[in-house]
Design a protein around this motif. Structure first.
Motif, PDB file in Angstrom:
ATOM      1  N   LEU A 368       0.833  -1.208   0.000  1.00  0.00           N
ATOM      2  CA  LEU A 368       0.000   0.000   0.000  1.00  0.00           C
ATOM      3  C   LEU A 368       0.869   1.260   0.000  1.00  0.00           C
ATOM      4  CD1 LEU A 368      -2.876   1.138   0.187  1.00  0.00           C
ATOM      5  CD2 LEU A 368      -2.668   1.030   2.676  1.00  0.00           C
ATOM      6  N   VAL A 369       1.877   1.247   0.881  1.00  0.00           N
ATOM      7  CA  VAL A 369       2.779   2.399   0.974  1.00  0.00           C
ATOM      8  C   VAL A 369       3.468   2.630  -0.365  1.00  0.00           C
ATOM      9  CG1 VAL A 369       4.924   3.209   2.034  1.00  0.00           C
ATOM     10  CG2 VAL A 369       3.156   2.179   3.454  1.00  0.00           C
ATOM     11  N   MET A 370       3.880   1.550  -0.994  1.00  0.00           N
ATOM     12  CA  MET A 370       4.591   1.686  -2.260  1.00  0.00           C
ATOM     13  C   MET A 370       3.672   2.214  -3.363  1.00  0.00           C
ATOM     14  SD  MET A 370       7.581   1.616  -3.234  1.00  0.00           S
ATOM     15  CE  MET A 370       8.927   0.503  -2.911  1.00  0.00           C
ATOM     16  N   ALA A 371       2.420   1.760  -3.352  1.00  0.00           N
ATOM     17  CA  ALA A 371       1.473   2.240  -4.370  1.00  0.00           C
ATOM     18  C   ALA A 371       1.283   3.750  -4.245  1.00  0.00           C
ATOM     19  CB  ALA A 371       0.141   1.524  -4.218  1.00  0.00           C
ATOM     20  N   LYS A 372       1.190   4.207  -3.014  1.00  0.00           N
ATOM     21  CA  LYS A 372       1.031   5.655  -2.797  1.00  0.00           C
ATOM     22  C   LYS A 372       2.302   6.408  -3.209  1.00  0.00           C
ATOM     23  CE  LYS A 372      -2.334   5.383   0.956  1.00  0.00           C
ATOM     24  NZ  LYS A 372      -2.492   5.420   2.425  1.00  0.00           N
ATOM     25  N   PHE A 373       3.427   5.792  -2.907  1.00  0.00           N
ATOM     26  CA  PHE A 373       4.706   6.395  -3.296  1.00  0.00           C
ATOM     27  C   PHE A 373       4.778   6.546  -4.820  1.00  0.00           C
ATOM     28  CE2 PHE A 373       9.185   5.630  -4.611  1.00  0.00           C
ATOM     29  CZ  PHE A 373       9.750   6.770  -4.090  1.00  0.00           C
ATOM     30  N   ALA A 374       4.369   5.485  -5.513  1.00  0.00           N
ATOM     31  CA  ALA A 374       4.387   5.498  -6.977  1.00  0.00           C
ATOM     32  C   ALA A 374       3.499   6.624  -7.507  1.00  0.00           C
ATOM     33  CB  ALA A 374       3.910   4.149  -7.509  1.00  0.00           C
ATOM     34  N   ARG A 375       2.338   6.745  -6.915  1.00  0.00           N
ATOM     35  CA  ARG A 375       1.408   7.789  -7.344  1.00  0.00           C
ATOM     36  C   ARG A 375       2.023   9.177  -7.146  1.00  0.00           C
ATOM     37  NH1 ARG A 375      -3.158   8.524  -3.207  1.00  0.00           N
ATOM     38  NH2 ARG A 375      -1.358   9.398  -2.142  1.00  0.00           N
ATOM     39  N   ASP A 376       2.594   9.395  -5.956  1.00  0.00           N
ATOM     40  CA  ASP A 376       3.191  10.703  -5.646  1.00  0.00           C
ATOM     41  C   ASP A 376       4.324  11.034  -6.609  1.00  0.00           C
ATOM     42  OD1 ASP A 376       1.439  10.645  -3.600  1.00  0.00           O
ATOM     43  OD2 ASP A 376       2.922  10.538  -1.979  1.00  0.00           O
ATOM     44  N   CYS A 377       5.173  10.031  -6.865  1.00  0.00           N
ATOM     45  CA  CYS A 377       6.329  10.261  -7.739  1.00  0.00           C
ATOM     46  C   CYS A 377       5.868  10.623  -9.146  1.00  0.00           C
ATOM     47  CB  CYS A 377       7.210   9.014  -7.815  1.00  0.00           C
ATOM     48  SG  CYS A 377       8.181   8.769  -6.339  1.00  0.00           S
ATOM     49  N   ARG A 378       4.877   9.885  -9.634  1.00  0.00           N
ATOM     50  CA  ARG A 378       4.389  10.120 -10.993  1.00  0.00           C
ATOM     51  C   ARG A 378       3.848  11.551 -11.129  1.00  0.00           C
ATOM     52  NH1 ARG A 378      -0.501   6.569 -13.073  1.00  0.00           N
ATOM     53  NH2 ARG A 378      -1.466   7.806 -11.429  1.00  0.00           N
ATOM     54  N   GLN A 379       3.096  11.944 -10.124  1.00  0.00           N
ATOM     55  CA  GLN A 379       2.504  13.282 -10.159  1.00  0.00           C
ATOM     56  C   GLN A 379       3.583  14.365 -10.126  1.00  0.00           C
ATOM     57  OE1 GLN A 379      -0.472  13.872  -7.193  1.00  0.00           O
ATOM     58  NE2 GLN A 379      -0.820  16.003  -7.755  1.00  0.00           N
ATOM     59  N   ARG A 380       4.524  14.175  -9.190  1.00  0.00           N
ATOM     60  CA  ARG A 380       5.597  15.162  -9.024  1.00  0.00           C
ATOM     61  C   ARG A 380       6.440  15.249 -10.296  1.00  0.00           C
ATOM     62  NH1 ARG A 380       6.869  19.254  -8.172  1.00  0.00           N
ATOM     63  NH2 ARG A 380       8.716  20.041  -7.125  1.00  0.00           N
ATOM     64  N   PHE A 381       6.693  14.098 -10.874  1.00  0.00           N
ATOM     65  CA  PHE A 381       7.524  14.040 -12.078  1.00  0.00           C
ATOM     66  C   PHE A 381       6.909  14.876 -13.208  1.00  0.00           C
ATOM     67  CE2 PHE A 381       8.724  12.109 -16.132  1.00  0.00           C
ATOM     68  CZ  PHE A 381      10.094  12.129 -16.018  1.00  0.00           C
ATOM     69  N   GLN A 382       5.612  14.715 -13.385  1.00  0.00           N
ATOM     70  CA  GLN A 382       4.972  15.452 -14.478  1.00  0.00           C
ATOM     71  C   GLN A 382       4.964  16.951 -14.217  1.00  0.00           C
ATOM     72  OE1 GLN A 382       1.440  13.488 -15.907  1.00  0.00           O
ATOM     73  NE2 GLN A 382       2.870  12.021 -16.770  1.00  0.00           N
TER      74      GLN A 382
END
Ligand SMILES: [Zn+2]
Length: 932
Positions: A368-382
């Motif tokens: 769960l933590v990793m899924a949220k991390f992935a989401r945050d990173c993707r958003q920040r990256f864009q």
């Protein structure tokens, strides 16, 4: 003085008691020191007379009435003898007064071992201080001794004591001598010294303390720094082991069978360690244990791989520093998110970011933590890529993030060696990596294992099973899931990514919005580059103290629009001026007026608007060309060869280095070179007999049109300040116009006459060998020859930049190749071309690379001013040629599927494949080589 008080009193008491007892004990010795009775001694003496009695029976009694005195024993001794040899020799001035009840008194002064008779009477110094400090004892109290003796059952055998005695008392006093000896008259001096010593000691201790604390802080800081470095590389448990270096001892304690009371991790570790065959144990090396690897098995983790899609291609068009700017910004942002989410970053490999949850401390919600991390990173990256586009140039916002996740056990440890690093091993890692590599841009792909964990965390609504199976090495086909964690902002999908997509399911709808934002960022980027060059122009002008002259700007001639006629064989660049040394001055110190800056931005914006939204010939293409021009210019200005001094650099670059106006003109030309491009080749315009074609007599139609439009725009009243910052003299204005005309007209690579003329000029400028050069140097003006070279180099610079995509990474090449195909195919579908471009696209591209691109790249290398950039361009051109040979047909088949079949399926009403394409095209003429 008061501070001497207690000691003073103690001292006197001591002497008094000493005196008294010594006096008593030495009574027995008195007889030895008697003085004859009739000698006048001049000082008090004690006389003792003892009667010798004779009785009838001859016995000597004391109290018999019939006894008679037959003799007297007489003894005399000095009072002073009581006082001698009592005090230590160093002591001086103790005054002793004897008094008796018969009103007699006399005084002694005791100095060391000696006593001196001072005189009769109480002669002690009657200062109140001394009086108060006197001590006295009365000898008449001898009676109490007697009593005391009798009670202790001893018998006093002497004469009866009665009141007729003169009882003595003894008093001791201090004297001036003694006072001076003990009490210093200048206590302040001592006080000051004492205070000084105290102060110094305090200061010293404080200073020492301070130094110690500074040192401690320093040590702590270093410790924290090294801990931070180690922490950033390793998880906390590993860090502690590395820092404490206690792995050996810990394991040694656990030697033998693992205990049931050890934590799982330790047991696993011990098991792993015991399971290994350590060769050092064989030869009995005692330290073998301490050298055990630091490694653990973590049964429940989630591993994430995030890869920047399109990165390699993107970086092939940029300077190395720009590449690092992007990576540092992106990784820095990810690190912050990781710290906040409790995710451990394992490493970065190039453009891949690897992270893990569930270690070092196990946690149930690792997926769960990793899924949220992935989401945050993707958003920040864009967000970051969008904002970085205005500094890092076109296509930055097209970068995407491909993320893959998988859950399972991993072995984690420190791989020791020259550069120790924390690493993960095992199938889980490989599978996670596979989830990333088979994923899609801006999507998060997970394995079944991770999906199940998310389901059990009540996040089923985040998951969508992927339609097709994914092949993973050693695992065969796998069912995978797309994860869309809620709470994330909607993602826009980058253009690069779309090309490789086999379906359109991921394409975002809001294309127009994204394009306008992107155009804005590209405007900012172009403005910034031009502004930097404008500052160089201003700085150089300032240094050379050039006077400005009235300028008669060339207006577009309405009767003769033929810009082509203005193309010059040789443009004269300024000669070397030794005064100017641009390395000594920083152009960033120049401040342009806000009016000039505003006008520049307005001008670039207007140019951007003048670009139609062709699939290929659009504002993004202009920016891409501009980026290549800027990159090649930077190579000229800061060459990677050894050039001694500015004069040599000037000659080496044919004067381009020392002419900021020339550099500005090159980037400016790139910006405007395809303004109002019709989306079809010139030949088509001629064939159609358009007004534009007639106006330019069928020659370089689009190019002349672009120059005239852009030039007219610059001549407008509202750009006066900008114009007069670019050029201050008539000479400059003429040169600027010539440079722009030559550069933009050079982008017409189809016109055979122009092409031949250009080749001849190149020959004339460069093809002479050394001997020919030397023999003709006398007849050819040296400056003329240098300017000829500069002119032809500038033309080739912009030509190469116009097709720079063919000399960059394969992905960039294919991206623009597809856009050109789309533009031509659209022209065909709109009836502006007789032939379907598909038929000859593969072969046409081979020919284009062989007969135009590669020879052009070779020329860049030949002229020698572009350093490693020319090698880079040539290498990519050759690589792309061989890639195209292998994959070209497949690529074309992809185009066909995407543009032809889909277009047919969806009927002509819906031109979805051209969603990002033009509205100008209707025709393609395949007999004409692509014009870019
Ligand atoms: Zn172009």
């Amino acid at each position: 003085m008061c501070n001497r008080g207690p000691r003073w009193i103690t001292q006197q008491l001591f002497y008094f008691v000493l005196l008294f007892f010594r006096a008593i004990t030495r009574v027995g010795n008195f007889t030895k020191r008697f003085v004859p009775p009739d000698v006048d001694t001049g000082e008090p003496v004690i006389r003792i007379l003892y009667p010798i009695l004779d009785t009838a029976d001859g016995a000597i009694t004391i109290n018999e009435p019939d006894s008679k005195v037959v003799g007297i024993i007489a003894s005399t001794f000095f009072w002073r003898q009581f006082l001698e040899n009592i005090l230590p020799n160093a002591e001086r001035g103790l005054v002793v007064v004897f008094e008796n009840t018969c009103n007699q008194s006399f005084t002694y002064e005791v100095n060391g071992h000696n006593a001196r008779y001072v005189g009769p009477g109480d002669l002690h110094d009657h200062k109140p201080d001394f009086d108060n400090r006197g001590h006295a004892l009365t000898f008449s109290d001898i009676g109490s001794f007697a009593e005391a003796l009798s009670t202790s059952e001893e018998t006093y055998g002497g004469l009866p004591i009665n009141d007729g005695f003169c009882a003595y008392s003894i008093s001791v006093y201090p004297s001036e001598t003694m006072w001076n000896l003990f009490v210093h008259k200048e206590p302040w001096l001592y006080s000051a010294i004492a205070v000084a010593i105290f102060g110094f000691t305090t200061f010293f201790l404080l200073g020492y303390d301070k130094l110690v604390s500074i040192r401690q802080k320093k040590v702590m800081k270093t410790a924290i720094q090294s801990t931070t470095i180690v922490s950033s590389l390793f998880p906390s448990t590993i860090r502690d082991r590395l820092l404490n270096g206690d792995e050996g001892s810990q394991t040694t304690k656990n030697t033998g069978r693992s205990s049931m009371f050890e934590p799982t991790k330790v047991r696993l570790r011990t098991y792993l360690n015991d399971g290994e065959h350590d060769p050092t144990n064989v030869d009995g090396t005692s330290n073998a244990r301490a050298n055990k690897p630091i490694a653990d098995l973590f049964p429940a983790t989630t591993v994430l791989f995030a890869d920047i899609a399109g990165f390699t291609a993107w970086s092939s068009t940029r300077e190395p520093t720009q590449v690092f700017t992007l990576l540092e910004a992106v990784y820095g942002a990810f690190d912050k998110i990781a710290a906040r989410r409790g995710v451990f970053k394992v490493e970065t490999i190039g453009d891949s970011y690897v992270a893990v949850t569930g270690l070092p401390d196990p946690r149930k919600d690792h997926a769960l933590v990793m899924a949220k991390f992935a989401r945050d990173c993707r958003q920040r990256f864009q967000e970051m890529c969008a904002s970085l586009e205005s500094t890092l140039g076109p296509e930055t916002s097209e970068l995407g993030l491909r993320i893959g996740m998988h859950s399972g056990p991993v072995t984690a440890g420190v791989l020791r060696g020259q550069k120790s690093r924390f690493q993960l091993f095992g199938d889980t890692v490989n599978t996670a990596s596979r989830m990333e590599s088979t994923g899609r841009v801006n999507r998060i792909q997970t394995s079944q294992a991770t999906a199940e964990l998310l389901q059990s965390a009540n996040k089923s609504h985040w998951l969508r099973a992927r339609e097709e199976m994914v092949e993973a090495k050693g695992k065969g086909l796998m069912i995978t899931y797309w994860v869309e964690p809620k709470g994330a902002a909607e993602m826009s999908v980058g253009g690069t990514a779309e090309i490789t997509k086999s379906t359109n399911e991921d394409v975002d709808t809001d294309t127009s919005m994204r394009l306008s934002n992107r155009t804005e960022r590209l405007v900012a980027w172009n403005t910034d580059i031009l502004e930097q060059l404008l500052k160089k122009i201003v700085l150089r002008r300032r240094l050379l103290k050039h006077r400005s002259t009235a300028i008669k700007w060339r207006k577009t001639n309405t009767t003769n629009n033929m810009v082509l006629d203005e193309v010059r064989e040789v443009i004269h660049l300024p000669e070397y001026n030794g005064k100017y040394n641009d390395a000594d001055f920083d152009p960033s110190s120049v401040i342009l007026s806000s009016m000039v800056r505003r006008q520049l931005r307005e001008y670039v914006t207007a140019i951007a608007i003048l670009y139609p939204e062709n699939p290929f010939h659009n504002f993004q293409h202009a920016s891409h060309v501009g980026m290549s021009v800027a990159k090649l210019l930077s190579r000229i200005v800061a060459p990677d060869i050894d050039v001694e001094g500015h004069e040599e650099l000037h000659d080496h670059t044919y004067g381009i280095t020392s002419s900021p106006l020339t550099q500005f003109a090159c980037v400016f030309s790139a910006l405007i070179h395809d303004v109002d491009h019709p989306g079809v080749p010139n030949a088509q315009l001629v064939k159609e007999g358009t007004d534009m074609a007639r106006m330019y007599k069928g020659k370089s139609v689009a190019e002349q049109n672009s120059i005239n439009l852009a030039w007219d725009l610059l001549m407008q009243e509202k750009f006066t300040a900008l114009r007069h910052t670019i050029c201050k003299t008539q000479d400059e204005a003429v040169r600027f116009r010539q440079l722009v005309v030559n550069a933009v007209c050079a982008t017409d690579i189809i016109d055979k006459n122009l092409k031949n003329a250009r080749n001849k000029r190149w020959e004339k400028a460069f093809a002479l060998n050394e001997n020919e050069w030397n023999s003709r140097i006398s007849v050819i003006n040296l400056h003329e020859q240098i300017n000829r070279k500069a002119t032809i180099v500038i033309e080739h610079l912009i030509q190469a930049s116009d097709v720079a995509h063919t000399m960059q990474h394969w992905h960039i090449y294919i991206k623009w190749n597809e856009r050109l195909y789309a533009e031509m195919y659209k022209a065909y579908t709109q009836g502006r071309s007789d032939k379907d471009p598909t038929e000859s696209w593969y072969k046409g591209e081979i020919g284009f690379l062989d007969f135009y691109v590669i020879p052009l790249a070779e020329k860049l290398a030949e002229c020698g001013v572009f350093g490693v950039s020319s090698d880079e361009y040539l290498n990519y051109a050759i690589q792309n040629r061989s890639e195209w040979e292998k994959k070209g047909r497949e690529v074309v088949a992809g185009y066909v599927k995407k543009y032809k079949e889909d277009a047919m399926k969806e009927d002509s009403g819906n031109n979805k494949p051209f969603a990002e394409a033009s509205h100008h095209l209707s025709f393609v003429d395949l007999d004409i080589t692509q014009k870019v």
